[in-house]
Motif scaffolding. Structure first.
Motif, PDB file in Angstrom:
ATOM      1  N   GLN A   1     160.474  11.033 -26.198  1.00 30.80           N
ATOM      2  CA  GLN A   1     159.378  11.981 -26.347  1.00 30.80           C
ATOM      3  C   GLN A   1     158.394  11.496 -27.399  1.00 30.80           C
ATOM      4  O   GLN A   1     158.774  11.016 -28.459  1.00 30.80           O
ATOM      5  CB  GLN A   1     159.914  13.360 -26.750  1.00 30.80           C
ATOM      6  N   ILE A   2     157.126  11.675 -27.065  1.00 27.30           N
ATOM      7  CA  ILE A   2     156.086  11.280 -28.008  1.00 27.30           C
ATOM      8  C   ILE A   2     154.806  12.035 -27.651  1.00 27.30           C
ATOM      9  O   ILE A   2     154.574  12.370 -26.485  1.00 27.30           O
ATOM     10  CB  ILE A   2     155.842   9.751 -27.960  1.00 27.30           C
ATOM     11  N   TYR A   3     153.986  12.329 -28.639  1.00 26.35           N
ATOM     12  CA  TYR A   3     152.728  13.025 -28.394  1.00 26.35           C
ATOM     13  C   TYR A   3     151.621  12.005 -28.145  1.00 26.35           C
ATOM     14  O   TYR A   3     151.476  11.041 -28.894  1.00 26.35           O
ATOM     15  CB  TYR A   3     152.366  13.906 -29.588  1.00 26.35           C
ATOM     16  N   VAL A   4     150.868  12.225 -27.068  1.00 29.46           N
ATOM     17  CA  VAL A   4     149.777  11.300 -26.735  1.00 29.46           C
ATOM     18  C   VAL A   4     148.484  12.074 -26.579  1.00 29.46           C
ATOM     19  O   VAL A   4     148.475  13.260 -26.259  1.00 29.46           O
ATOM     20  CB  VAL A   4     150.076  10.525 -25.428  1.00 29.46           C
TER      21      VAL A   4
ATOM     22  N   ASN B   1     145.891  21.176 -14.704  1.00 24.14           N
ATOM     23  CA  ASN B   1     147.160  21.597 -14.107  1.00 24.14           C
ATOM     24  C   ASN B   1     148.250  20.526 -14.187  1.00 24.14           C
ATOM     25  O   ASN B   1     149.394  20.796 -13.846  1.00 24.14           O
ATOM     26  CB  ASN B   1     146.943  21.983 -12.642  1.00 24.14           C
ATOM     27  N   VAL B   2     147.846  19.333 -14.617  1.00 24.76           N
ATOM     28  CA  VAL B   2     148.815  18.228 -14.654  1.00 24.76           C
ATOM     29  C   VAL B   2     148.941  17.683 -16.066  1.00 24.76           C
ATOM     30  O   VAL B   2     149.970  17.789 -16.714  1.00 24.76           O
ATOM     31  CB  VAL B   2     148.423  17.104 -13.667  1.00 24.76           C
ATOM     32  N   ARG B   3     147.852  17.049 -16.541  1.00 25.07           N
ATOM     33  CA  ARG B   3     147.838  16.427 -17.869  1.00 25.07           C
ATOM     34  C   ARG B   3     149.127  15.632 -18.128  1.00 25.07           C
ATOM     35  O   ARG B   3     149.895  15.930 -19.034  1.00 25.07           O
ATOM     36  CB  ARG B   3     147.643  17.481 -18.960  1.00 25.07           C
ATOM     37  N   ASP B   4     149.318  14.653 -17.305  1.00 25.51           N
ATOM     38  CA  ASP B   4     150.557  13.883 -17.406  1.00 25.51           C
ATOM     39  C   ASP B   4     150.321  12.472 -16.875  1.00 25.51           C
ATOM     40  O   ASP B   4     149.340  12.198 -16.175  1.00 25.51           O
ATOM     41  CB  ASP B   4     151.669  14.556 -16.600  1.00 25.51           C
ATOM     42  N   CYS B   5     151.247  11.579 -17.238  1.00 21.31           N
ATOM     43  CA  CYS B   5     151.221  10.210 -16.733  1.00 21.31           C
ATOM     44  C   CYS B   5     151.738  10.196 -15.305  1.00 21.31           C
ATOM     45  O   CYS B   5     152.745  10.852 -14.993  1.00 21.31           O
ATOM     46  CB  CYS B   5     152.093   9.307 -17.592  1.00 21.31           C
TER      47      CYS B   5
ATOM     48  N   SER C   1     154.628  13.691 -23.820  1.00 22.41           N
ATOM     49  CA  SER C   1     154.837  12.755 -22.712  1.00 22.41           C
ATOM     50  C   SER C   1     156.267  12.249 -22.709  1.00 22.41           C
ATOM     51  O   SER C   1     156.873  12.084 -23.754  1.00 22.41           O
ATOM     52  CB  SER C   1     153.883  11.561 -22.840  1.00 22.41           C
ATOM     53  N   ASN C   2     156.759  11.995 -21.533  1.00 25.15           N
ATOM     54  CA  ASN C   2     158.103  11.465 -21.383  1.00 25.15           C
ATOM     55  C   ASN C   2     158.047  10.012 -20.895  1.00 25.15           C
ATOM     56  O   ASN C   2     158.944   9.561 -20.217  1.00 25.15           O
ATOM     57  CB  ASN C   2     158.877  12.318 -20.380  1.00 25.15           C
TER      58      ASN C   2
ATOM     59  N   LEU D   1     159.114  14.327 -12.796  1.00 27.04           N
ATOM     60  CA  LEU D   1     160.346  13.810 -13.373  1.00 27.04           C
ATOM     61  C   LEU D   1     160.846  14.681 -14.517  1.00 27.04           C
ATOM     62  O   LEU D   1     162.030  14.643 -14.859  1.00 27.04           O
ATOM     63  CB  LEU D   1     160.120  12.374 -13.873  1.00 27.04           C
ATOM     64  N   ASP D   2     159.955  15.477 -15.113  1.00 23.96           N
ATOM     65  CA  ASP D   2     160.351  16.307 -16.245  1.00 23.96           C
ATOM     66  C   ASP D   2     160.901  17.663 -15.802  1.00 23.96           C
ATOM     67  O   ASP D   2     161.636  18.316 -16.543  1.00 23.96           O
ATOM     68  CB  ASP D   2     159.158  16.539 -17.179  1.00 23.96           C
ATOM     69  N   ALA D   3     160.534  18.069 -14.602  1.00 21.78           N
ATOM     70  CA  ALA D   3     161.013  19.353 -14.102  1.00 21.78           C
ATOM     71  C   ALA D   3     162.385  19.185 -13.473  1.00 21.78           C
ATOM     72  O   ALA D   3     162.945  18.090 -13.422  1.00 21.78           O
ATOM     73  CB  ALA D   3     160.018  19.907 -13.077  1.00 21.78           C
TER      74      ALA D   3
END
Length: 760
Positions: free
Chosen positions: A279-282, A46-50, A135-136, A80-82
């Motif tokens: 932006q970058i894919y991790v 549900n998150v998968r984020d830094c 990821s941001n 922070l992205d929303a």
């Protein structure tokens, strides 16, 4: 990117998914508070984020609510992205701030002197090749750039080898076809051979941009990188232009020149660095984190690294009663201008939320630290006979330890004591700021006696604020030259601000004894009046520092100054300033002269001694008499006004030798004596034989004469030297003050400051 603020109480439902995987326990009221700072990657579906947990200094108490930047509830900016109320500038700040926090924790963790287990570290995410997660996080980009450099040295070597292959090789076909040859001994010699021309190499340009980025993040953020190339890198203002858009533009222009996977990966990394969207894919296959528990320990270590000394004598920082001082260093004392007279500065760092006040317990502990330092110093210097091996070791190994107690005045040097707390710059700037705190209480004091600055029980504490952003970035860069330069500047600022605070509360003077005064004897005899007010901070132990509370709580500052000026040259001299220029305005070291502008306005009586016999009587009796006019109009008699009753000095001259003048101080603490002729006879006064023969004194009947009265002044010293042993031009003095129709011996009164006009 998700944002959590350290120690803020979140509703468990708001952060349940975000904090999944770390020990965030819900309390009975349904709130969660995190005591970590740092970075971790949440792999929950549900998150998968830094997730960044940022320090509580971002919080400010506004009307009882904790708000980020004093404007936003922490719950509003978790994602922070929303959609959230943060401005783009504030978002960009958080992106970069997270990098600084990460770097500070890394530097702290890698410092072997920090023997602690509060840091929890696992490998950080790597850049992925596919669309695994967007990821941001700017930190991911920087770490990926550093890792790419570390893991792809073979790739760089391959490109560099191809770039330089055949470079400068002679093209013989074109050389023979286009250039003339010189034939010598049957051989053709070509003086202008044609080389193979260099073409624009886009691989080389990409490497230049990449290594320029690495150079920037090394200098700016302190990331350790190895740059193994000889390219002319893009730096300074040119690189600033790349940051401001030129980098993205140039990378777009050369994007379609690359075909290999490695070159495309490198291009993506460089573009992500310059892209404002960051932006970058991790890859999100494993759990990564770098967290520190109790960030106040990290902050304390940061301040100690940037301000304190590591080499402190045993028993000082780690005190015998179990207390430990946060920061301590040796630096130039507050009361002296000399570099070789250091003193220990005592500091305590406070890692608070914005607006928090210093507690009473912290103030009391800080006073206790200072008392322990004073006692340690006394033990070191006053217990030579004790068989204390530890003390003897300290004396041997720390010979530059300052002695706090002055044996002559029994005063104590001022111990500099300070709090230092973190404050967030209102403009979110990383500029250097060190200021007296803007809180209600800027300094604290404790004393057992009033108006005694130089007393062991008079203790003072100043409170400073530093820009948290600046100290974090300075520490994170881990540049020893930058840290040493700031340490030098901030120590000077601390000293200057404490001196300014003392100057607001005290008037400071420099003192040096008159030539005929033994300073040590005087201070011993007047010990109670001078205790705690006088200290000897200078290399010249004949010059003293005097400090008087401006509020004058005892109500005797002026009386003390008046008394001291009778025996000392006393001039205003700021704390820590060189007293010599001020002292020499009053007394010249060789000639020992008073300076005219510094003599006081006390009154001096100028009188005559008719002959040697009268002079010897004055010397023997310690008295001088003047005749009171009782109506007989005898020459030399005076009608005394108020000035004659407030005499502090005497200047006596011989009637037959005007050059032989002598200077006396009057005993002002003893009452004037009024005497008739019978009293003068008891004192064996040498009457003038021409005017009153001794053998006819009893027989002569002259009622008017017998009614004569005299005022007797009692003298303190017989005789003194006039200040500076200067001579008086008596002839000019008498001609100005005694009229032609008045007798030469008539006494008169004048100000001491006016007398300077007649110094020879």
């Amino acid at each position: 990117m998700r944002i959590i603020i350290e120690e803020h109480k979140y509703a468990a439902a708001d952060v349940k998914d975000v904090l999944k995987g770390i020990d965030a326990l819900e309390n009975v009221e349904g709130y969660v508070s995190i005591n970590y700072v740092g970075y971790f990657y949440n792999t929950d579906k549900n998150v998968r984020d830094c997730v960044f947990i940022l320090p509580k200094v971002l919080l400010e108490d506004v009307d009882g609510k904790e708000l980020v930047f004093g404007k936003y509830a922490p719950e509003e900016i978790i994602n922070l992205d929303a959609h959230n109320p943060l401005t783009q500038q504030e978002k960009d700040f958080i992106y970069e701030f997270a990098v600084w926090i990460y770097r500070a924790i890394v530097v702290f963790h890698n410092d072997k002197r920090n023997k602690t287990n509060i840091v929890y570290h696992k490998k950080i995410a790597e850049v992925g090749k596919g669309s695994k997660h967007l990821s941001n996080t700017f930190l991911d980009i920087l770490l990926s750039l550093v890792k790419f450099n570390k893991d792809n040295q073979d790739f760089f070597f391959y490109i560099l080898r191809n770039i330089h292959a055949g470079f400068n090789k002679i093209n013989w076909n074109r050389t023979i076809a286009t250039t003339p040859a010189i034939i010598q001994d049957g051989n053709a010699v070509y003086l202008r051979p044609v080389n193979k021309k260099r073409q624009i190499n886009f691989d080389e340009e990409l490497l230049v941009i990449f290594f320029s980025i690495l150079n920037y993040i090394h200098d700016h953020y302190g990331f350790p990188v190895d740059i193994n190339c000889n390219f002319d890198l893009i730096t300074g203002k040119q690189f600033d232009a790349y940051l401001n858009g030129m980098g993205k533009m140039r990378l777009k222009q050369i994007k379609y020149k690359y075909f290999s996977d490695k070159a495309l990966e490198l291009w993506n990394l460089c573009y992500a660095f310059f892209d404002s969207a960051r932006q970058i894919y991790v890859s999100s296959e494993q759990k990564e984190y770098l967290l520190v528990k109790n960030f106040n320990i990290v902050f304390e270590s940061i301040i100690d690294e940037l301000v304190g000394d590591r080499n402190i004598p045993a028993g000082l920082k780690e005190q015998d009663d179990g207390k430990r001082i946060d920061h301590m260093y040796s630096y130039k004392g507050l009361t002296t201008y000399e570099e070789d007279k250091p003193i220990y500065y005592i500091g305590d760092s406070k890692y608070y939320k914005r607006g928090n006040q210093i507690g009473k317990e912290s103030v009391y502990k800080q006073f206790t630290y200072a008392r322990n330092v004073i006692q340690w110093n006394l033990n070191l210097f006053m217990n030579d006979d004790r068989e204390d091996k530890e003390l003897q070791y300290d004396k041997k190994n720390f010979g530059n330890v300052p002695k706090l107690r002055d044996d002559v005045t029994e005063g104590y040097n001022v111990i500099p004591n300070f709090f230092i707390s973190a404050r967030l710059n209102k403009e979110l700037s990383y500029k250097d700021e060190v200021e007296i705190t803007d809180k209600q209480k800027t300094h604290f004091s404790n004393s057992h006696f009033e108006n005694r600055l130089f007393d062991r029980d008079t203790l003072l504490i100043c409170h400073y604020d530093v820009n948290f952003l600046y100290v974090i970035s300075l520490y994170a860069r881990n540049n020893s030259l930058q840290k040493d330069a700031w340490k030098k500047d901030v120590r000077a600022k601390f000293r200057s601000e404490i001196q300014r605070m003392l100057t607001e509360r005290y008037d400071f003077y420099a003192m040096q004894a008159h030539p005929n005064v033994d300073a040590k004897t005087y201070l011993k005899e007047h010990f109670q009046q001078t205790l705690g007010k006088i200290y000897t901070p200078f290399g010249n132990d004949e010059v003293f520092s005097l400090a008087l509370d401006k509020e004058d709580p005892e109500g005797n500052n002026e009386a003390l100054l008046t008394e001291l000026r009778k025996h000392f040259f006393v001039v205003e001299n700021g704390i820590g300033e060189n007293p010599e220029p001020a002292i020499t305005k009053i007394v010249e070291i060789e000639g020992e002269k008073y300076s005219a502008q510094h003599l006081d306005d006390s009154l001096i009586l100028v009188g005559c001694m008719r002959n040697t016999a009268q002079r010897e009587w004055v010397f023997a009796q310690g008295k001088y008499n003047i005749r009171i006019n009782t109506g007989d109009q005898r020459e030399g008699a005076v009608i005394p006004d108020g000035m004659f009753f407030n005499i502090k000095h005497l200047l006596l001259y011989m009637e037959d030798r005007l050059y032989a003048s002598e200077y006396y101080d009057v005993a002002t603490d003893k009452p004037l004596e009024y005497a008739g002729l019978d009293r003068l006879k008891e004192l064996h006064y040498p009457f003038n034989v021409k005017r009153l023969p001794i053998d006819t004194f009893e027989s002569r009947v002259d009622r008017q004469y017998m009614k004569r009265m005299y005022m007797l002044y009692r003298l303190e010293a017989i005789p003194n030297k006039f200040p500076g042993e200067k001579k008086i031009d008596i002839t000019r003095l008498l001609s100005d003050f005694i009229k032609d129709d008045e007798p030469l011996g008539r006494p008169f009164v004048m100000k001491m400051s006016d007398l300077t006009n007649y110094l020879v």
